[in-house]
Design an enzyme around this catalytic site. Structure first.
Site, PDB file in Angstrom:
ATOM      1  CB  THR A   1      39.017  53.126  44.859  1.00  0.00           C
ATOM      2  OG1 THR A   1      39.551  53.242  43.539  1.00  0.00           O
ATOM      3  CG2 THR A   1      37.544  53.421  44.848  1.00  0.00           C
TER       4      THR A   1
ATOM      5  CG  ASP B   1      44.324  45.594  42.427  1.00  0.00           C
ATOM      6  OD1 ASP B   1      44.119  46.651  41.800  1.00  0.00           O
ATOM      7  OD2 ASP B   1      45.331  44.908  42.269  1.00  0.00           O
ATOM      8  CB  SER B   2      39.713  44.318  39.192  1.00  0.00           C
ATOM      9  OG  SER B   2      39.524  45.672  38.815  1.00  0.00           O
TER      10      SER B   2
END
Length: 111
Positions: free
Chosen positions: A8, A70-71
């Protein structure tokens, strides 16, 4: 010690993962240590699909094992929206403030 790249570019998520793995027999490496890599395409239909896409993409870019997540927000009143589009809910170039503003407008429109 096993080295794992945190896949990320979000500094907050890097910090969270570093904290979560503190004391474990792994060395987490920030994606930033690999220079200016391209962004992974997150075109999955679910958070899990996007996390897998990111992990695979950055594993190819770095040659290392990668950990990704991922959120986003899923709001029942909006039929699960914004979901996987949370970060770009108000458009591809939108920031958190613009996304929140659009979200508030849509919720207010529901009455």
């Amino acid at each position: 010690m096993k080295k794992i790249v945190i896949a990320t570019k979000n500094k907050g998520k890097v910090r969270e993962m570093m904290d979560a793995f503190a004391g474990l027999p792994v060395e987490l490496i920030s994606l930033a240590e690999f220079g200016n890599l391209p962004d992974a395409v997150e075109d999955g239909q679910t958070f899990a699909e996007n996390a897998l896409l990111k992990a695979r993409f950055y594993a190819q870019q770095t040659g290392c094992a990668c950990l990704a997540d991922d959120s986003g927000l899923e709001i029942d009143a909006l039929d699960g929206a914004p979901g996987v589009y949370s970060a770009r809910f108000a458009g591809a170039a939108a920031d958190d403030a613009a996304n929140n503003k659009k979200l508030c407008r849509e919720l207010e429109a529901l009455g």
